[in-house]
Design a protein around this motif. Structure first.
Motif, mmCIF file in Angstrom:
data_model
loop_
_atom_site.group_PDB
_atom_site.id
_atom_site.type_symbol
_atom_site.label_atom_id
_atom_site.label_comp_id
_atom_site.label_asym_id
_atom_site.label_seq_id
_atom_site.Cartn_x
_atom_site.Cartn_y
_atom_site.Cartn_z
ATOM 1 N N ASP A 1 61.432 30.778 22.900
ATOM 2 C CA ASP A 1 62.206 29.923 21.998
ATOM 3 C C ASP A 1 61.342 29.443 20.838
ATOM 4 O OD1 ASP A 1 64.633 28.264 21.368
ATOM 5 O OD2 ASP A 1 63.202 26.641 21.697
ATOM 6 N N LEU B 1 58.961 31.045 19.395
ATOM 7 C CA LEU B 1 58.873 32.145 18.437
ATOM 8 C C LEU B 1 60.171 32.276 17.643
ATOM 9 C CD1 LEU B 1 57.255 34.475 17.293
ATOM 10 C CD2 LEU B 1 57.971 35.877 19.233
ATOM 11 N N ALA B 2 61.304 31.993 18.304
ATOM 12 C CA ALA B 2 62.599 32.080 17.625
ATOM 13 C C ALA B 2 62.783 30.975 16.590
ATOM 14 C CB ALA B 2 63.732 32.026 18.651
ATOM 15 N N ARG B 3 61.986 29.898 16.692
ATOM 16 C CA ARG B 3 62.116 28.763 15.775
ATOM 17 C C ARG B 3 61.186 28.853 14.563
ATOM 18 N NH1 ARG B 3 64.930 24.417 17.809
ATOM 19 N NH2 ARG B 3 65.570 24.643 19.995
ATOM 20 N N ARG C 1 63.942 28.321 11.763
ATOM 21 C CA ARG C 1 65.161 28.871 12.349
ATOM 22 C C ARG C 1 65.691 27.944 13.443
ATOM 23 N NH1 ARG C 1 65.911 34.183 10.489
ATOM 24 N NH2 ARG C 1 64.504 34.398 8.717
ATOM 25 N N GLY D 1 66.462 28.600 16.487
ATOM 26 C CA GLY D 1 65.938 28.857 17.819
ATOM 27 C C GLY D 1 67.010 29.339 18.779
ATOM 28 N N VAL E 1 67.472 31.683 22.631
ATOM 29 C CA VAL E 1 67.229 33.067 23.029
ATOM 30 C C VAL E 1 68.378 33.585 23.871
ATOM 31 C CG1 VAL E 1 64.721 32.845 22.970
ATOM 32 C CG2 VAL E 1 65.933 32.347 25.093
ATOM 33 N N PRO F 1 65.967 36.964 20.216
ATOM 34 C CA PRO F 1 66.322 35.744 19.481
ATOM 35 C C PRO F 1 67.837 35.632 19.354
ATOM 36 C CG PRO F 1 65.482 37.423 17.982
ATOM 37 C CD PRO F 1 65.241 37.933 19.373
ATOM 38 N N SER G 1 65.185 35.729 13.354
ATOM 39 C CA SER G 1 63.853 35.153 13.471
ATOM 40 C C SER G 1 63.039 35.528 12.237
ATOM 41 C CB SER G 1 63.140 35.657 14.733
ATOM 42 O OG SER G 1 62.995 37.061 14.694
ATOM 43 N N ALA G 2 61.902 34.859 12.084
ATOM 44 C CA ALA G 2 61.044 35.153 10.941
ATOM 45 C C ALA G 2 60.554 36.594 10.979
ATOM 46 C CB ALA G 2 59.859 34.187 10.924
ATOM 47 N N TRP G 3 60.247 37.079 12.179
ATOM 48 C CA TRP G 3 59.854 38.473 12.372
ATOM 49 C C TRP G 3 60.712 39.046 13.490
ATOM 50 C CZ3 TRP G 3 56.046 34.620 13.370
ATOM 51 C CH2 TRP G 3 55.284 34.265 12.254
ATOM 52 N N TRP H 1 61.610 40.664 16.871
ATOM 53 C CA TRP H 1 60.827 40.757 18.103
ATOM 54 C C TRP H 1 61.737 41.004 19.292
ATOM 55 C CZ3 TRP H 1 61.959 37.197 21.920
ATOM 56 C CH2 TRP H 1 62.553 35.987 21.521
#
Length: 228
Positions: free
Chosen positions: A155, A157-159, A163, A165, A167, A182, A186-188, A190
């Motif tokens: 989560d 990483l999703a934020r 963002r 957030g 998952v 996500p 997401s920013a990247w 994944w």
């Protein structure tokens, strides 16, 4: 003895490395999992890390690496990567005889001066991570259990990048690895893989007190590693 010289040409968003590093293993016996594995992709690069219970694959479509490498760094370096969210560039030659030499890299932020950090390459073989990514799922639902702190890491990483957030977790069985994605971008890009909690007696249906199932179905379960 002749000296073998290998070069590491790498350009990747520092944040991709930094957040992937949240999933590396600290076990000395499986030293090859103590870093972030970076490999070329059809578009850009993939950064992969696993601690045996969870796995993360993050892509930087604009990244570049000449050959696969397992990069290791001190915690403070990974922390810098997570806070900079900027391009990390290394073109240093890795000269090795019996032990690898440090890789000098530069974090190049959008604003401000570049900062030099140090990595080293782990001399080992990273597991074939694609083998543990589930590809088929049953039509009927299952109810596996997962550790909250593992889900929280996904989560987080999703934020990244402000963002919202959240998952999505898709599982095919109580003892099978689940796919984590996500919930809303997401920013990247994944993908994660997460092993469920193990136990001697795990329910595979809703609790009886809900009145939604006639009885509990219990299945003996055991833990399986994501990567050996």
């Amino acid at each position: 003895m002749s000296k073998e010289t290998r070069t590491v040409a790498l350009r990747i968003d520092a944040g991709v490395l930094g957040f992937a590093a949240e999933f590396i293993s600290t076990e000395e016996t499986r030293y090859y999992l103590n870093g972030v594995y970076v490999e070329p992709a059809k578009e850009g690069v993939l950064a992969v890390a696993t601690d045996g219970q969870r796995l993360i694959v993050v892509t930087d479509p604009k990244g570049f690496i000449a050959r696969p490498a397992i990069l290791r760094a001190e915690r403070r370096v990974w922390a810098k990567c997570r806070t900079k969210y900027a391009a990390l560039l290394t073109v240093e030659a890795l000269g090795r005889q019996e032990t690898p030499q440090p890789i000098l890299a530069k974090i190049i932020p959008e604003k401000g001066p570049a900062e030099t950090v140090i990595f080293d390459e782990i001399d080992g073989t990273f597991p074939e991570w694609r083998r543990v990514v589930p590809t088929d799922f049953p039509k009927t639902g299952v109810i596996p259990a997962f550790k909250g702190r593992y889900l929280a890491a996904f989560d987080g990483l999703a934020r990244v990048g402000g963002r919202s957030g959240g998952v999505r977790v898709v599982s095919r069985g109580l003892r099978e690895p689940a796919v984590v994605l996500p919930a809303s971008g997401s920013a990247w890009p994944w993908l994660g893989v997460l092993m469920p909690i193990h136990g001697d007696d795990l329910p595979s249906a809703y609790p009886a007190w809900l009145g939604l199932a006639e009885k509990k179905i219990r299945v003996k379960a055991k833990t399986e590693k994501v990567a050996a």
